[in-house]
Design a protein around this motif. Structure first.
Motif, mmCIF file in Angstrom:
data_model
loop_
_atom_site.group_PDB
_atom_site.id
_atom_site.type_symbol
_atom_site.label_atom_id
_atom_site.label_comp_id
_atom_site.label_asym_id
_atom_site.label_seq_id
_atom_site.Cartn_x
_atom_site.Cartn_y
_atom_site.Cartn_z
ATOM 1 N N PRO A 27 0.795 -1.232 0.000
ATOM 2 C CA PRO A 27 0.000 0.000 0.000
ATOM 3 C C PRO A 27 0.824 1.278 0.000
ATOM 4 O O PRO A 27 0.441 2.273 -0.606
ATOM 5 C CB PRO A 27 -0.831 -0.130 1.281
ATOM 6 N N ALA A 28 1.990 1.251 0.654
ATOM 7 C CA ALA A 28 2.824 2.458 0.732
ATOM 8 C C ALA A 28 3.274 2.921 -0.643
ATOM 9 O O ALA A 28 3.547 4.105 -0.841
ATOM 10 C CB ALA A 28 4.038 2.197 1.614
ATOM 11 N N LEU A 29 3.354 1.997 -1.613
ATOM 12 C CA LEU A 29 3.814 2.363 -2.947
ATOM 13 C C LEU A 29 2.669 2.654 -3.909
ATOM 14 O O LEU A 29 2.910 2.970 -5.065
ATOM 15 C CB LEU A 29 4.702 1.264 -3.524
ATOM 16 N N ARG A 30 1.439 2.535 -3.442
ATOM 17 C CA ARG A 30 0.309 2.863 -4.309
ATOM 18 C C ARG A 30 0.077 4.366 -4.388
ATOM 19 O O ARG A 30 -0.614 4.856 -5.268
ATOM 20 C CB ARG A 30 -0.953 2.155 -3.802
ATOM 21 N N ALA A 31 0.649 5.106 -3.448
ATOM 22 C CA ALA A 31 0.612 6.574 -3.475
ATOM 23 C C ALA A 31 2.030 7.058 -3.165
ATOM 24 O O ALA A 31 2.294 7.586 -2.086
ATOM 25 C CB ALA A 31 -0.394 7.110 -2.469
ATOM 26 N N PRO A 32 2.970 6.876 -4.093
ATOM 27 C CA PRO A 32 4.388 7.118 -3.783
ATOM 28 C C PRO A 32 4.746 8.564 -3.503
ATOM 29 O O PRO A 32 5.795 8.831 -2.916
ATOM 30 C CB PRO A 32 5.104 6.609 -5.050
ATOM 31 N N LEU A 33 3.903 9.513 -3.921
ATOM 32 C CA LEU A 33 4.221 10.921 -3.700
ATOM 33 C C LEU A 33 3.704 11.439 -2.362
ATOM 34 O O LEU A 33 3.949 12.591 -2.006
ATOM 35 C CB LEU A 33 3.660 11.777 -4.841
ATOM 36 N N ARG A 34 2.995 10.608 -1.638
ATOM 37 C CA ARG A 34 2.557 10.985 -0.292
ATOM 38 C C ARG A 34 3.785 11.134 0.602
ATOM 39 O O ARG A 34 4.767 10.409 0.453
ATOM 40 C CB ARG A 34 1.611 9.911 0.250
ATOM 41 N N GLY A 35 3.715 12.078 1.555
ATOM 42 C CA GLY A 35 4.864 12.354 2.418
ATOM 43 C C GLY A 35 5.369 11.122 3.141
ATOM 44 O O GLY A 35 6.588 10.872 3.176
ATOM 45 N N SER A 36 4.470 10.321 3.694
ATOM 46 C CA SER A 36 4.890 9.129 4.435
ATOM 47 C C SER A 36 5.548 8.108 3.511
ATOM 48 O O SER A 36 6.509 7.424 3.898
ATOM 49 C CB SER A 36 3.685 8.499 5.145
ATOM 50 N N SER A 37 5.055 8.018 2.271
ATOM 51 C CA SER A 37 5.640 7.084 1.312
ATOM 52 C C SER A 37 7.036 7.528 0.908
ATOM 53 O O SER A 37 7.963 6.713 0.807
ATOM 54 C CB SER A 37 4.749 6.971 0.069
ATOM 55 N N LEU A 38 7.209 8.826 0.677
ATOM 56 C CA LEU A 38 8.519 9.341 0.299
ATOM 57 C C LEU A 38 9.529 9.161 1.429
ATOM 58 O O LEU A 38 10.703 8.847 1.181
ATOM 59 C CB LEU A 38 8.410 10.816 -0.086
ATOM 60 N N ARG A 39 9.081 9.337 2.669
ATOM 61 C CA ARG A 39 9.990 9.129 3.801
ATOM 62 C C ARG A 39 10.424 7.669 3.879
ATOM 63 O O ARG A 39 11.603 7.371 4.131
ATOM 64 C CB ARG A 39 9.318 9.565 5.108
ATOM 65 N N LEU A 40 9.470 6.755 3.681
ATOM 66 C CA LEU A 40 9.801 5.331 3.692
ATOM 67 C C LEU A 40 10.785 4.992 2.574
ATOM 68 O O LEU A 40 11.784 4.295 2.787
ATOM 69 C CB LEU A 40 8.523 4.505 3.528
#
Length: 207
Positions: free
Chosen positions: A169-182
């Motif tokens: 799920p974290a990579l389904r919205a890669p531009l989200r802040g939490s995804s970019l931090r991960l």
């Protein structure tokens, strides 16, 4: 004036160096994100499959590969100490759980000791050697796959490794802040692994 000129050149050189490092990091990070988002290609048939726990979709993907005949054995590395095949089956999508036969579950090994990527690599090496495996499909998240392959290769350099990256799920919205931090954190860990520094890192930092 000479002192001021030397100080200015030093400051300019330092800033240029920092900007160069930032540019290199950013370029590498862009490549890393693009690579992590790629859809997995169907791997070749192998002797075994190893799924590294720690994210959604990995166990499910590995069981689907096992059921489709991509390999004969599966190691699920890093499960909880009291996990059982029954508890794992209960967490699967109902259609998948219903399609998995008791015979297939007998070909699944639960690795209970790994608590980090290094631990996954060591656990995989022990299982592969004990089972006489010469090729493995490695299943983990897209942002983790390159580091996982690197660490496993260091423990079993004579075993052919085929990556199979799932998109959590974290990579389904890669531009989200939490995804970019991960993604940035995983990129830095991959850089550390590339430099051979991960064996000296605390277990938490290796995950």
């Amino acid at each position: 004036m000479k002192r001021g000129g030397a100080a200015g050149r030093f400051l300019y050189g330092t800033l240029a160096g920092l900007l160069g490092c930032m540019l290199l990091w950013s370029t590498g990070f862009a490549w890393f994100v693009h690579d992590a988002l790629k859809s997995p290609a169907r791997p070749p048939v192998a002797d075994g499959i190893v799924a590294l726990t720690g994210g959604q979709g990995r166990i499910e993907a590995s069981l689907r590969l096992l059921a489709s005949g991509q390999a004969h054995q599966l190691l699920i590395s890093g499960v909880a100490p009291h996990a059982t095949t029954a508890s794992i089956a209960g967490a699967l999508p109902p259609d998948l759980a219903a399609s998995l036969s008791p015979e297939l579950w007998r070909r699944v090994t639960l690795g209970r000791h790994a608590t980090s990527t290094i631990g996954n690599a060591d656990e995989t090496a022990q299982w592969a050697r004990a089972s006489g495996l010469r090729s493995l499909i490695v299943v983990t998240a897209g942002y983790h796959i390159r580091r996982a392959i690197m660490e496993i290769h260091r423990t079993v350099p004579d075993v052919a490794l085929h990556p199979y990256a799932v998109r959590p799920p974290a990579l389904r919205a890669p531009l989200r802040g939490s995804s970019l931090r991960l993604l940035a954190m995983e990129y830095d860990k991959w850089l550390m692994a590339s430099l051979g520094l991960t064996r000296n890192m605390p277990v938490r930092a290796q995950n």
